[in-house]
Design an enzyme around this catalytic site. Sequence first.
Site, mmCIF file in Angstrom:
data_model
loop_
_atom_site.group_PDB
_atom_site.id
_atom_site.type_symbol
_atom_site.label_atom_id
_atom_site.label_comp_id
_atom_site.label_asym_id
_atom_site.label_seq_id
_atom_site.Cartn_x
_atom_site.Cartn_y
_atom_site.Cartn_z
ATOM 1 N N ASN A 33 6.563 -5.063 8.683
ATOM 2 C CA ASN A 33 7.003 -5.781 9.881
ATOM 3 C C ASN A 33 8.240 -5.122 10.482
ATOM 4 O O ASN A 33 9.051 -4.510 9.768
ATOM 5 C CB ASN A 33 7.276 -7.260 9.567
ATOM 6 C CG ASN A 33 8.475 -7.450 8.671
ATOM 7 O OD1 ASN A 33 9.606 -7.565 9.151
ATOM 8 N ND2 ASN A 33 8.254 -7.464 7.362
ATOM 9 N N ARG A 48 -6.579 -0.803 -1.560
ATOM 10 C CA ARG A 48 -5.726 0.333 -1.192
ATOM 11 C C ARG A 48 -4.416 0.374 -1.983
ATOM 12 O O ARG A 48 -3.727 1.392 -1.973
ATOM 13 C CB ARG A 48 -5.438 0.322 0.319
ATOM 14 C CG ARG A 48 -4.657 -0.898 0.754
ATOM 15 C CD ARG A 48 -4.829 -1.225 2.222
ATOM 16 N NE ARG A 48 -4.035 -2.396 2.573
ATOM 17 C CZ ARG A 48 -4.376 -3.639 2.277
ATOM 18 N NH1 ARG A 48 -5.472 -3.900 1.631
ATOM 19 N NH2 ARG A 48 -3.597 -4.645 2.637
ATOM 20 N N ASP A 74 9.997 -6.693 -3.583
ATOM 21 C CA ASP A 74 8.872 -7.228 -2.820
ATOM 22 C C ASP A 74 8.635 -8.636 -3.327
ATOM 23 O O ASP A 74 8.477 -8.845 -4.527
ATOM 24 C CB ASP A 74 7.623 -6.370 -3.018
ATOM 25 C CG ASP A 74 6.526 -6.702 -2.018
ATOM 26 O OD1 ASP A 74 6.245 -7.903 -1.817
ATOM 27 O OD2 ASP A 74 5.954 -5.772 -1.432
ATOM 28 N N LYS A 78 3.975 -8.347 -7.090
ATOM 29 C CA LYS A 78 3.703 -6.948 -6.782
ATOM 30 C C LYS A 78 4.748 -6.012 -7.388
ATOM 31 O O LYS A 78 4.415 -4.975 -7.971
ATOM 32 C CB LYS A 78 3.663 -6.733 -5.259
ATOM 33 C CG LYS A 78 2.400 -7.223 -4.598
ATOM 34 C CD LYS A 78 2.380 -6.846 -3.118
ATOM 35 C CE LYS A 78 1.070 -7.285 -2.478
ATOM 36 N NZ LYS A 78 1.006 -6.924 -1.051
ATOM 37 N N ALA A 96 0.824 -1.215 0.000
ATOM 38 C CA ALA A 96 0.000 0.000 0.000
ATOM 39 C C ALA A 96 0.858 1.265 0.000
ATOM 40 O O ALA A 96 0.719 2.121 -0.879
ATOM 41 C CB ALA A 96 -0.935 -0.025 1.204
ATOM 42 N N CYS A 130 -1.264 -20.453 31.024
ATOM 43 C CA CYS A 130 -2.343 -21.062 31.812
ATOM 44 C C CYS A 130 -3.697 -20.430 31.508
ATOM 45 O O CYS A 130 -4.725 -21.098 31.587
ATOM 46 C CB CYS A 130 -2.027 -20.972 33.303
ATOM 47 S SG CYS A 130 -0.677 -22.077 33.769
#
Length: 1017
Positions: free
Chosen positions: A536, A474, A463, A487, A437, A591
């Site tokens: 990321n 987008r 990419d 891409k 984007a 837990c």
Amino acid sequence: MPKTSETNIDEGLYSRQLYVLGHEAMKHLQTSSVLISGLKGLGVEIAKNIILGGVKAVTLHDQGTAQWSDLSSQFYLREEDIGKNRAEVSQPRLAELNSYVPVSTYTGPLVKDFLSGFQVVVLTNTSLEYQLQVGEVCHSHGIKLVVADTRGLFGQLFCDFGEEMILIDSNGEQPLSAMVSMVTKDNPGVVTCLDETRHGFMSGDFVSFTEVQGMSELNGTQPIEIRVLGPYTFSICDTSSFSDYICGGIVSQVKVSKKISFKSLPASLAEPDFVITDFAKYSHPAQLHIGFQALHQFFVQYNRSPRPHNEEDAAELVILAQAVNAQALPAVHQDNLDEDLIRKLSYVAAGDLAPINAFIGGLAAQEVMKACSGKFMPIKQWLYFDAVECLPEDKVAFMEDKCLPCQNRYDGQVAVFGSELQEKMGKQKYFMVGAGAIGCELLKNFAMIGLGCGEDGEITITDMDTIEKSNLNRQFLFRPWDITKLKSDTAAAAVRQINPHIMVVSHQNRVGPDTEHIYDDDFFQNLDGVANALDNVDSRLYMDRRCVYYRKPLLESGTLGTKGNVQVVIPFLTESYSSSQDPPEKSIPICTLKNFPNAIEHTLQWARDEFEGLFKQPAENVNQYLTDPTFVARTMELAGTQPLEVLEAIHRSLILQRPHTWVDCIKWAYHYWHTQYSDIIQQLLHNFPPGQLTSSGALFWSGPKRCPHPLTFDVNNPLHLDYVIAAANLFAQTYGLTGSQDRTAVTTLLQSLQVPKFTPKSGIKIHVSDQELQSTSTSVDNSHLEELKAILPNPEKLLGFKMYPIDFEKDDDSNFHMDFIVAASNLRAENYDISPADRHKSKLIAGKIIPAIATTTAAIAGLVCLELYKVVQGHQQLESYKNSFINLAVPFFTFSEPLAPPHHQYDNQKWTLWDRFDVQGLQSNGKEMTLRQFLDYFKTEHKLEITMLSQGVSMLYSFFMPAIKLKERLDQPLTEIVTRVSKRKLGCHVRTLVFELCCNNEIGEDVEVPYVRYIIR
């Protein structure tokens, strides 16, 4: 053309935007027709964003023809379109963006009858007189109005959404909830929440209550307004007549709609309210409110904008601004008109810049969506923005003749910065990492401003992803027929259509140590800068390290829904991206996941863990067991109970549970359903019965511990059947068996199946907390391990057999992955009486989806490219650069100077993260430096005694090293030591090594020093 109705939203296309707006707001968008007047760079930017957003229909209005100056920011005009109507040329290119949104053109006058067919009207680059005429019609007929304008480095935005607009949700944040521990009987009653986490509410919020025991009058009441008393307490209504509070309860924030009103354009022009975009320029909005009115008057008088950097026109604009100021009401009148700012406005007003249009266009499109949907707080009512820091720092007078139009596509930019910068822009070599984007938006802006579009210029993009349907909402360079294509290649081809002169090279490489032979010293040293368009943190940190090492500028940005940020990293001037980091994401205790969930987030994470543990990890382990003779030996070396868990899973997969038919898979899923949703819960309740008290006398099942109940399988319950069908199909896939979606056949089979009655066992230990879990000894019975090893089948007897691990993929609705997650999570939620989540919400949480919307992306990419102007010019003052954070929902904007890099010192030497020791490994005699010579070099040249020397994770030297090893290494070349210790050969592309040092100074003090760049080739 696909038709859409109020109830039919294409979630495959709009999924990321739906997580920003929600279904209700999206339905409102789909019933709204929008008119956009003015199809220059700003108009086309707004049109692009709202067409991607999915309104009902868009009409493009423009009575003008394309000029050369338009090409500097209108990305859907080509050189061959000069002289043609801008709206008509742009229509087919904009229509391709979203097949659900009809796009039409209109070239007539904007009269009342025509305007009445629209819910929202957007005016761009129009005269003030025209704005007032259209504004009067819109205000009196309930049509919402957005006025947007850009002039060079300046932008203006105005909103009038009528006298009664219903605001459904002012900020778009997820409603908060907290667990109640006490409610007093008082006027007002005081609520205390469990002290595990702060409640996060604010005074004026509305809340509702559920599951309160005792004071049951609170359950299901109308939303109650609260006043916050502290991080764990707040007051509510009069509770003095209510029953006594006993225990429990969940309090949840409720979004309450409210009415907001807007003044008409003439009223707001006279008495404006401003949204401040930059608190360092607090006075600018009021000054520019006068300046833009003066600009309109200038145009009326001269029928043109002020000439670029022309002093005569600048002086005239100042005079006009003084006249406007003199006649202004007290709300507008300025005691001291900022004449320097007005002159700058005059200098650049003829300019047309893609980055400014991207920023203002992103904001304006978001305001259109607010007007349509009632979602998020609108701009009330004026927003002014400027980026005057982009002008040259030395403030030397521009040569006016360098800014004159030359009948080429960059005229609008040359008017602001001159032809010399344009030439420099064309020669730039940039590396863009990511073509999603932000990458698409950046590439569009790069093409418009001419980055890498001249002789010797080049943009390299990388990419490794392919295009998916959800990207199209987008990532505007992609079309439906591009799905499954790469891409980077597709974006490069698309941007060449926007500007044929751009030199762009596309790669499909992941950036990281594995590709350093591609992105090597030569590659980075030839670059002028790097732009990150990543999703990321790890890749961002890696690229940041590379840019610091090669001393290259880095433009860093990111978005999350309506929020976005930009950080600029300049060698020797600013800190780097790695200098500050967000706190790590809070993890859910083991837990809590295993036995004590209290929120749908817990059951969804549990379901994701189930998916991995059933359909991925066992298959991977089996394949390794069958193909790797050392697998068992390596497994036995794992810590704790891991060897037992891995070998038991292999035993189950190959012997106990191995299916041979589809019927076997159904049986396995049916039995596994009973294990998870009945047997394990019965065992838990056996260990901790519902009424059990803790050692302190409190109920064990209270507070965050919700008492569960086992489920009974019902073949007529769709959720139960969903689970069995999804689990059985996934289980079959891991064995290469063919599944089925025949619910009738599965139902018939299930009716004939029986499961043995479960009896809870005594002596089974269930850990109550993670601390208890960690403190428990995890010794494993070795004899049991040996037995397991002995009964595993010999891999040689299973030649040709393999399993098929399944990687979780959230966006394919036909693969059973989300079917399993939703069913598994909601069944567990039913166990614990937690409200279930629909598929949409489950996908967001389990898939860790980052909400995204085109408006924020466009605005952020615009801000990145404003910083790029400064980088290319070589700005050297810290205050010239701007880090930014925006939230279009609120709306909120903050711009700040980047922080300078922290300074360190040893002896009298100051240094920052940008400094290092450069050591030439190859000596004049052609031989490489030995370790002894390296140590001596630092002692002689820098008065430093090296106590430890490392390269990556390899320790090359330390003062406590055994004497024999030290003697052996001292006379070895450093590259030889590195190769031996790391057990890896140095690639031919490696020209330098990075060494880390621990050193003492001359008086034996431990000192912090920079790293070493050791040059070997």
